[in-house]
Motif scaffolding. Structure first.
Motif, mmCIF file in Angstrom:
data_model
loop_
_atom_site.group_PDB
_atom_site.id
_atom_site.type_symbol
_atom_site.label_atom_id
_atom_site.label_comp_id
_atom_site.label_asym_id
_atom_site.label_seq_id
_atom_site.Cartn_x
_atom_site.Cartn_y
_atom_site.Cartn_z
ATOM 1 N N SER A 176 34.306 -37.074 39.447
ATOM 2 C CA SER A 176 33.989 -37.712 40.566
ATOM 3 C C SER A 176 32.488 -38.379 38.907
ATOM 4 O O SER A 176 31.866 -38.525 39.962
ATOM 5 C CB SER A 176 32.810 -36.328 41.383
ATOM 6 O OG SER A 176 33.266 -34.956 40.440
ATOM 7 N N TYR A 177 32.307 -37.057 37.933
ATOM 8 C CA TYR A 177 31.071 -37.034 37.447
ATOM 9 C C TYR A 177 31.131 -38.464 36.659
ATOM 10 O O TYR A 177 29.770 -39.328 36.890
ATOM 11 C CB TYR A 177 30.904 -36.462 35.934
ATOM 12 C CG TYR A 177 30.678 -35.446 36.537
ATOM 13 C CD1 TYR A 177 30.125 -34.764 38.022
ATOM 14 C CD2 TYR A 177 32.222 -34.123 36.891
ATOM 15 C CE1 TYR A 177 30.112 -33.254 38.310
ATOM 16 C CE2 TYR A 177 32.205 -32.634 37.241
ATOM 17 C CZ TYR A 177 31.215 -32.202 37.813
ATOM 18 O OH TYR A 177 30.766 -30.704 38.360
ATOM 19 N N LEU A 178 32.638 -39.409 36.262
ATOM 20 C CA LEU A 178 32.406 -40.320 36.072
ATOM 21 C C LEU A 178 32.347 -41.554 37.228
ATOM 22 O O LEU A 178 31.704 -42.630 36.269
ATOM 23 C CB LEU A 178 34.141 -40.703 35.843
ATOM 24 C CG LEU A 178 34.118 -41.882 34.514
ATOM 25 C CD1 LEU A 178 33.400 -42.145 33.124
ATOM 26 C CD2 LEU A 178 35.517 -42.067 34.350
ATOM 27 N N VAL A 179 32.524 -41.369 38.235
ATOM 28 C CA VAL A 179 31.712 -42.353 39.289
ATOM 29 C C VAL A 179 30.575 -42.155 39.390
ATOM 30 O O VAL A 179 30.145 -43.168 39.797
ATOM 31 C CB VAL A 179 32.451 -41.806 40.505
ATOM 32 C CG1 VAL A 179 32.251 -42.531 41.758
ATOM 33 C CG2 VAL A 179 34.081 -41.691 40.861
ATOM 34 N N VAL A 180 30.376 -41.425 39.199
ATOM 35 C CA VAL A 180 28.733 -41.878 39.537
ATOM 36 C C VAL A 180 28.226 -41.762 38.114
ATOM 37 O O VAL A 180 26.889 -42.728 38.440
ATOM 38 C CB VAL A 180 27.733 -40.391 39.422
ATOM 39 C CG1 VAL A 180 26.154 -39.370 39.424
ATOM 40 C CG2 VAL A 180 28.409 -39.559 40.835
ATOM 41 N N LEU A 181 28.206 -42.127 36.563
ATOM 42 C CA LEU A 181 27.573 -42.111 35.450
ATOM 43 C C LEU A 181 28.032 -44.596 35.766
ATOM 44 O O LEU A 181 27.061 -44.797 36.096
ATOM 45 C CB LEU A 181 28.698 -41.552 34.549
ATOM 46 C CG LEU A 181 28.207 -41.929 33.692
ATOM 47 C CD1 LEU A 181 26.791 -41.066 33.283
ATOM 48 C CD2 LEU A 181 28.681 -40.801 32.445
ATOM 49 N N VAL A 182 29.306 -44.155 36.264
ATOM 50 C CA VAL A 182 29.879 -45.689 36.488
ATOM 51 C C VAL A 182 28.391 -46.884 37.298
ATOM 52 O O VAL A 182 27.505 -47.579 36.847
ATOM 53 C CB VAL A 182 31.367 -45.846 36.731
ATOM 54 C CG1 VAL A 182 31.231 -47.781 37.022
ATOM 55 C CG2 VAL A 182 32.038 -45.360 35.469
ATOM 56 N N LEU A 183 28.670 -46.171 38.475
ATOM 57 C CA LEU A 183 27.554 -46.753 39.186
ATOM 58 C C LEU A 183 26.517 -46.430 38.930
ATOM 59 O O LEU A 183 25.820 -47.234 39.523
ATOM 60 C CB LEU A 183 27.692 -45.978 40.508
ATOM 61 C CG LEU A 183 28.967 -45.937 41.785
ATOM 62 C CD1 LEU A 183 29.107 -45.024 43.184
ATOM 63 C CD2 LEU A 183 29.503 -47.641 41.311
ATOM 64 N N GLY A 184 25.388 -45.278 38.573
ATOM 65 C CA GLY A 184 24.982 -45.408 38.911
ATOM 66 C C GLY A 184 24.084 -46.431 37.020
ATOM 67 O O GLY A 184 23.360 -47.229 37.232
ATOM 68 N N VAL B 242 37.179 -46.400 35.946
ATOM 69 C CA VAL B 242 35.919 -46.952 35.441
ATOM 70 C C VAL B 242 36.709 -48.222 36.046
ATOM 71 O O VAL B 242 35.907 -49.057 36.354
ATOM 72 C CB VAL B 242 36.061 -47.219 33.498
ATOM 73 C CG1 VAL B 242 35.722 -48.520 33.651
ATOM 74 C CG2 VAL B 242 35.904 -45.760 33.494
ATOM 75 N N GLY B 243 38.045 -49.034 35.472
ATOM 76 C CA GLY B 243 38.923 -49.980 36.445
ATOM 77 C C GLY B 243 38.753 -50.315 37.324
ATOM 78 O O GLY B 243 38.238 -51.338 37.989
#
Length: 204
Positions: free
Chosen positions: A18-26, A143-144
């Motif tokens: 979940s944290y990677l999702v927030v980071l990538v979308l941000g 990420v992909g």
């Protein structure tokens, strides 16, 4: 970006990390990608997400520590998936927002369950290489999939559904190993202690 595939895609990805999702979308929002909630592009949100992702990056590669982290994240990942889905709905009516929130959270819960189960099975392996490889592959896939969702949302949705079905199928095949790993993680042994039995029996 189409709302339905982005909600499902971000939900699936949130269940994995979940944290990677927030980071990538941000970061994508900062780079000018349309449709990303403004709150995700805030500096404080990105910093917190980056720190938490760094913690998960380390914990997720240590056998059994990753399973403990997954257990803690059981409530966090679906919640993040639901919140992101809610933010993506923007000015939609209340019913649509509720529907998408349930869809995003439910998809996150499903992918989280698959991830946690597979990683618990992987932890039964005595060597750490498989665990680390699985963690890196999960991050790269998240990420992909998110980047694919930005350019080709419906294709990304298809990929997520295929990954989810494949994951559930793999869990079914690994169920015995998962149970063995769960018992080991809980500190219960399924085999008798031969040394203890021999000492209790005494010399012949």
């Amino acid at each position: 970006m189409d709302l339905l595939p982005l909600v499902v895609t971000s939900g699936w990805a949130s269940g994995v990390n979940s944290y990677l999702v927030v980071l990538v979308l941000g970061v994508a929002g900062r780079l000018g990608v349309d449709g990303v909630p403004v709150v995700l592009t805030r500096t404080d949100v990105l910093v917190v997400a980056g720190v938490l992702y760094g913690m998960e990056f380390v914990a997720d590669k240590i056998p059994y520590v990753d399973s403990s982290w997954d257990a803690i994240s059981t409530a966090i990942r679906p919640t993040v998936g639901a919140v992101i889905a809610l933010m993506l709905t923007g000015d939609a009516d209340t019913l649509q927002q509720a529907t998408y929130a349930v869809l995003g959270g439910g998809t996150a819960l499903a992918s989280h369950t698959v991830k946690a189960s597979i990683r618990l099975a992987v932890n039964t392996s005595p060597e750490p290489v498989t665990n680390t490889a699985a963690s890196v592959l999960e991050d790269l896939t998240v990420v992909g999939v998110l980047l694919l969702a930005v350019a080709h949302p419906w294709l990304a949705l298809t990929v997520c559904l295929v990954l989810l079905v494949a994951g559930v199928t793999l869990v079914v095949f690994l169920v015995r190993r998962i149970r063995r790993g769960w018992r080991r993680w809980q500190g219960r042994s399924t085999e008798p202690d031969d040394g203890r039995v021999a000492s209790e029996a005494g010399p012949l």
